[in-house]
Write an enzyme that holds these catalytic residues in place. Structure first.
Site, PDB file in Angstrom:
ATOM      1  N   THR A 195       8.173  28.876  12.041  1.00 24.37           N
ATOM      2  CA  THR A 195       8.316  30.168  11.582  1.00 24.37           C
ATOM      3  C   THR A 195       9.182  30.682  12.414  1.00 24.37           C
ATOM      4  O   THR A 195       9.799  31.682  11.794  1.00 24.37           O
ATOM      5  CB  THR A 195       6.883  30.642  11.367  1.00 24.37           C
ATOM      6  OG1 THR A 195       6.024  30.303  10.458  1.00 24.37           O
ATOM      7  CG2 THR A 195       6.984  32.158  11.083  1.00 24.37           C
TER       8      THR A 195
ATOM      9  N   THR B 294       3.470  26.959  14.293  1.00 22.02           N
ATOM     10  CA  THR B 294       2.068  27.376  14.993  1.00 22.02           C
ATOM     11  C   THR B 294       0.823  26.361  14.348  1.00 22.02           C
ATOM     12  O   THR B 294      -0.138  26.315  14.991  1.00 22.02           O
ATOM     13  CB  THR B 294       1.679  28.571  14.872  1.00 22.02           C
ATOM     14  OG1 THR B 294       1.653  29.016  13.337  1.00 22.02           O
ATOM     15  CG2 THR B 294       2.714  29.583  15.460  1.00 22.02           C
TER      16      THR B 294
END
Ligand code: GLU
Length: 327
Positions: A11, A86
């Site tokens: 991200t 993540t």
């Protein structure tokens, strides 16, 4: 002197949608967007390793990153920063911690809000990660996750929320440090544990398949049947302190006679117990049937550890010993 920055996508690097998928920022783009990074006392040397969602990462790929990072240390880097998605960061950080032989810090970070959103957290996380990677206070702590101005030890960190920028937490111990006015403050220094000796080659990893089985209410256990024919190890994410339905206890006991079976808790915090309950399917019953006590290790990290140990040819006693470090 420099800090080596490796990028793997995720991200933090997402620059918007394209007709073919996702536009990705390079390490150059990422660092250019961070006020304060250029003022650090040591420069960043960037290596764009891959640009993928972290769901596509593998243990073999991460070992390649560790090799490249080791080379950077040999060439004089004082620390490593790795940016990635993540979703699997709690597992990759733990893997790195198990195989990182250097005293220089290996810091992993990422972002929950991508750069196209208001208030992206990537730049702040990258700056904090670089500060930790360059800090003498972070030496001899192994792999660290730096996120939201907190420093977490790889062995304890968990992703605890699907969207919050405060997603990373260490439920069993708390963060080991914080960034305060840009200064790295290490509050506690967990002693390094014995890592996994030896190098797991891709073929060894392929030959060391480890299943993770989460026990659920009214569990039929069907997926456990024949598992020792297809897998070389099993991690059980059991209820609470390490319990399973009585019907599964003999099934797991039989599996434990053929492959290592590690007992962990599915709760997200705390250790499995050893001696408190004694009914069939309780922790003491399962350990008596040959399951290995996973201690405080969560199921995901336990799976990484067992796979590494099997891939490097460790036997039952060494496997038990490696997990005992987490009791
Ligand atoms: N959260 C995702 C990850 O962990 C990001 C997906 C993407 O980068 O496309 O990688």
């Amino acid at each position: 002197m420099s800090i080596a920055l490796f990028t793997l996508g995720g991200t933090i690097s997402m620059a918007g949608r394209t007709p073919d998928g996702v536009a990705r920022l390079t390490g150059e783009d990422l660092t250019a967007a961070v006020p304060g990074l250029a003022a650090l006392p040591v420069p960043l040397e960037i290596q764009d390793f891959e640009a993928v969602p972290s769901s596509n990462l593998t243990l073999a790929k991460m070992l390649d990153v560790v090799d490249a990072a080791s080379k950077a240390i040999s060439n004089g880097a004082t620390g490593i920063v790795l940016t990635q998605g993540t979703d699997t960061l709690e597992e990759t950080a733990f893997l790195v911690d198990q195989v990182w032989p250097h005293s220089q810090p290996f810091v992993l970070t990422g972002a929950m809000r991508n750069p196209t959103l208001a208030g992206p957290d990537g730049p702040a996380n990258l700056l904090a990660a670089a500060r930790v990677a360059g800090s003498p206070a972070a030496r001899d702590l192994g792999a660290l996750v730096v996120f939201n101005d907190q420093v977490h030890a790889a062995r304890w960190v968990r992703k605890t929320h699907s969207t919050s920028t405060a997603t990373f937490a260490s439920p069993n111990a708390g963060p080991i440090g914080q960034l305060v006015e840009g200064q790295v403050r290490i509050l506690t220094r967990p002693a390094r544990q014995d890592g996994v000796p030896g190098r797991a080659e891709p073929a060894d990893l392929d030959a060391a398949q480890v299943a993770l089985y989460t026990v659920t209410l009214d569990d039929d256990g069907v997926l456990l049947k024949g598992l020792a024919d297809t897998h070389q190890g099993l991690v059980v994410a059991a209820y609470g302190v390490g319990h399973v339905p009585a019907t599964l206890a003999p099934v797991l006991g039989e599996l434990a006679e053929r492959i290592p079976v590690v007992l962990t808790s599915r709760t997200g915090g705390g250790s499995v117990l050893r001696n408190t309950y004694s009914s069939v399917g309780s922790e003491s019953d399962l350990l008596g049937r040959g399951l290995i006590d996973g201690g405080f290790l969560d199921p995901y990290k336990a799976r990484v550890l067992l796979r590494l140990l099997l891939a490097t040819g460790e036997g039952q006693d060494e496997i038990i010993g490696a997990f005992a470090q987490h009791h």
